[in-house]
Design a protein around this motif. Sequence first.
Motif, PDB file in Angstrom:
ATOM      1  N   HIS A  31      34.785  52.506  36.163  1.00  0.00           N
ATOM      2  CA  HIS A  31      34.550  53.294  37.368  1.00  0.00           C
ATOM      3  C   HIS A  31      34.424  52.361  38.560  1.00  0.00           C
ATOM      4  N   CYS A  32      34.778  52.859  39.733  1.00  0.00           N
ATOM      5  CA  CYS A  32      34.641  52.091  40.971  1.00  0.00           C
ATOM      6  C   CYS A  32      33.158  51.853  41.234  1.00  0.00           C
ATOM      7  N   GLY A  33      32.806  50.645  41.590  1.00  0.00           N
ATOM      8  CA  GLY A  33      31.414  50.294  41.843  1.00  0.00           C
ATOM      9  C   GLY A  33      30.877  50.833  43.157  1.00  0.00           C
ATOM     10  N   LEU A  34      31.745  51.328  44.024  1.00  0.00           N
ATOM     11  CA  LEU A  34      31.283  51.856  45.311  1.00  0.00           C
ATOM     12  C   LEU A  34      31.336  53.378  45.383  1.00  0.00           C
ATOM     13  N   CYS A  35      32.465  53.975  45.041  1.00  0.00           N
ATOM     14  CA  CYS A  35      32.578  55.436  45.160  1.00  0.00           C
ATOM     15  C   CYS A  35      32.385  56.151  43.828  1.00  0.00           C
ATOM     16  N   GLY A  36      32.456  55.446  42.708  1.00  0.00           N
ATOM     17  CA  GLY A  36      32.247  56.047  41.402  1.00  0.00           C
ATOM     18  C   GLY A  36      33.469  56.707  40.801  1.00  0.00           C
ATOM     19  N   ALA A  37      34.615  56.605  41.460  1.00  0.00           N
ATOM     20  CA  ALA A  37      35.835  57.224  40.939  1.00  0.00           C
ATOM     21  C   ALA A  37      36.244  56.542  39.634  1.00  0.00           C
ATOM     22  N   HIS A  46      40.171  45.913  41.908  1.00  0.00           N
ATOM     23  CA  HIS A  46      39.901  44.722  42.715  1.00  0.00           C
ATOM     24  C   HIS A  46      38.460  44.301  42.455  1.00  0.00           C
ATOM     25  N   HIS A  47      38.224  43.021  42.476  1.00  0.00           N
ATOM     26  CA  HIS A  47      36.886  42.486  42.262  1.00  0.00           C
ATOM     27  C   HIS A  47      36.406  41.900  43.581  1.00  0.00           C
ATOM     28  N   VAL A  48      35.242  42.349  44.034  1.00  0.00           N
ATOM     29  CA  VAL A  48      34.676  41.874  45.293  1.00  0.00           C
ATOM     30  C   VAL A  48      33.249  41.412  45.051  1.00  0.00           C
ATOM     31  N   VAL A  49      32.771  40.559  45.958  1.00  0.00           N
ATOM     32  CA  VAL A  49      31.419  40.031  45.901  1.00  0.00           C
ATOM     33  C   VAL A  49      30.619  40.653  47.033  1.00  0.00           C
ATOM     34  N   SER A  50      29.446  41.141  46.709  1.00  0.00           N
ATOM     35  CA  SER A  50      28.583  41.790  47.685  1.00  0.00           C
ATOM     36  C   SER A  50      28.082  40.788  48.728  1.00  0.00           C
ATOM     37  N   PRO A  51      27.987  41.200  49.993  1.00  0.00           N
ATOM     38  CA  PRO A  51      27.454  40.288  51.013  1.00  0.00           C
ATOM     39  C   PRO A  51      25.957  40.065  50.862  1.00  0.00           C
ATOM     40  N   GLN A  52      25.261  40.933  50.120  1.00  0.00           N
ATOM     41  CA  GLN A  52      23.818  40.809  49.952  1.00  0.00           C
ATOM     42  C   GLN A  52      23.432  39.902  48.800  1.00  0.00           C
ATOM     43  N   SER A  53      24.305  39.822  47.791  1.00  0.00           N
ATOM     44  CA  SER A  53      24.019  39.006  46.618  1.00  0.00           C
ATOM     45  C   SER A  53      25.312  38.344  46.162  1.00  0.00           C
ATOM     46  N   CYS A  54      25.371  37.030  46.213  1.00  0.00           N
ATOM     47  CA  CYS A  54      26.621  36.328  45.898  1.00  0.00           C
ATOM     48  C   CYS A  54      26.942  36.316  44.408  1.00  0.00           C
ATOM     49  N   THR A  57      29.236  40.827  41.275  1.00  0.00           N
ATOM     50  CA  THR A  57      30.653  41.138  41.416  1.00  0.00           C
ATOM     51  C   THR A  57      30.866  42.599  41.074  1.00  0.00           C
ATOM     52  N   LEU A  58      31.571  43.315  41.939  1.00  0.00           N
ATOM     53  CA  LEU A  58      31.864  44.725  41.729  1.00  0.00           C
ATOM     54  C   LEU A  58      33.349  44.920  41.468  1.00  0.00           C
ATOM     55  N   THR A  59      33.676  45.875  40.619  1.00  0.00           N
ATOM     56  CA  THR A  59      35.053  46.300  40.423  1.00  0.00           C
ATOM     57  C   THR A  59      35.230  47.564  41.236  1.00  0.00           C
ATOM     58  N   VAL A  60      36.193  47.552  42.156  1.00  0.00           N
ATOM     59  CA  VAL A  60      36.380  48.688  43.055  1.00  0.00           C
ATOM     60  C   VAL A  60      37.827  49.167  43.030  1.00  0.00           C
ATOM     61  N   CYS A  61      38.026  50.405  43.474  1.00  0.00           N
ATOM     62  CA  CYS A  61      39.372  50.976  43.551  1.00  0.00           C
ATOM     63  C   CYS A  61      40.097  50.424  44.779  1.00  0.00           C
ATOM     64  N   HIS A  62      41.361  50.763  44.900  1.00  0.00           N
ATOM     65  CA  HIS A  62      42.178  50.244  45.992  1.00  0.00           C
ATOM     66  C   HIS A  62      41.664  50.709  47.356  1.00  0.00           C
ATOM     67  N   GLU A  71      33.657  45.629  55.623  1.00  0.00           N
ATOM     68  CA  GLU A  71      32.193  45.710  55.697  1.00  0.00           C
ATOM     69  C   GLU A  71      31.507  44.413  55.303  1.00  0.00           C
ATOM     70  N   GLY A  72      32.257  43.362  55.072  1.00  0.00           N
ATOM     71  CA  GLY A  72      31.643  42.075  54.776  1.00  0.00           C
ATOM     72  C   GLY A  72      31.736  41.628  53.332  1.00  0.00           C
ATOM     73  N   TYR A  73      32.278  42.440  52.448  1.00  0.00           N
ATOM     74  CA  TYR A  73      32.478  42.022  51.075  1.00  0.00           C
ATOM     75  C   TYR A  73      33.590  40.966  51.047  1.00  0.00           C
ATOM     76  N   ARG A  74      33.517  40.072  50.066  1.00  0.00           N
ATOM     77  CA  ARG A  74      34.532  39.037  49.928  1.00  0.00           C
ATOM     78  C   ARG A  74      35.265  39.203  48.602  1.00  0.00           C
ATOM     79  N   PRO A  75      36.539  38.816  48.548  1.00  0.00           N
ATOM     80  CA  PRO A  75      37.258  38.874  47.268  1.00  0.00           C
ATOM     81  C   PRO A  75      36.629  37.921  46.248  1.00  0.00           C
TER      82      PRO A  75
END
Length: 77
Positions: A31-37, A46-54, A57-62, A71-75
């Motif tokens: 599931h997407c780590g941001l929207c839950g889809a 896609h794998h991104v790193v949160s700006p609050q905690s380096c 790592t989140l797996t997110v949809c396109h 919003e400040g997330y990094r690949p």
Amino acid sequence: MGLVHPLPKATSTDEVPAAHAGTVRPIDSAHCGLCGAKLGVRALRHHVVSPQSCDATLTVCHTCHKAALGEGYRPAK
């Protein structure tokens, strides 16, 4: 031209029994780590790193990937 030598014949010890052969099964329960889809088998992940905690790592949809980069997330590497 170089000389070509035939490959040696396979012996019975070189063969892997079908019972011990591994199988590859796609993971379709992500599931997407941001929207839950639900991310299907063919969905872009896609794998991104949160700006609050380096180290988070989140797996997110396109779609969320594009928004997260704004919003400040990094690949993630």
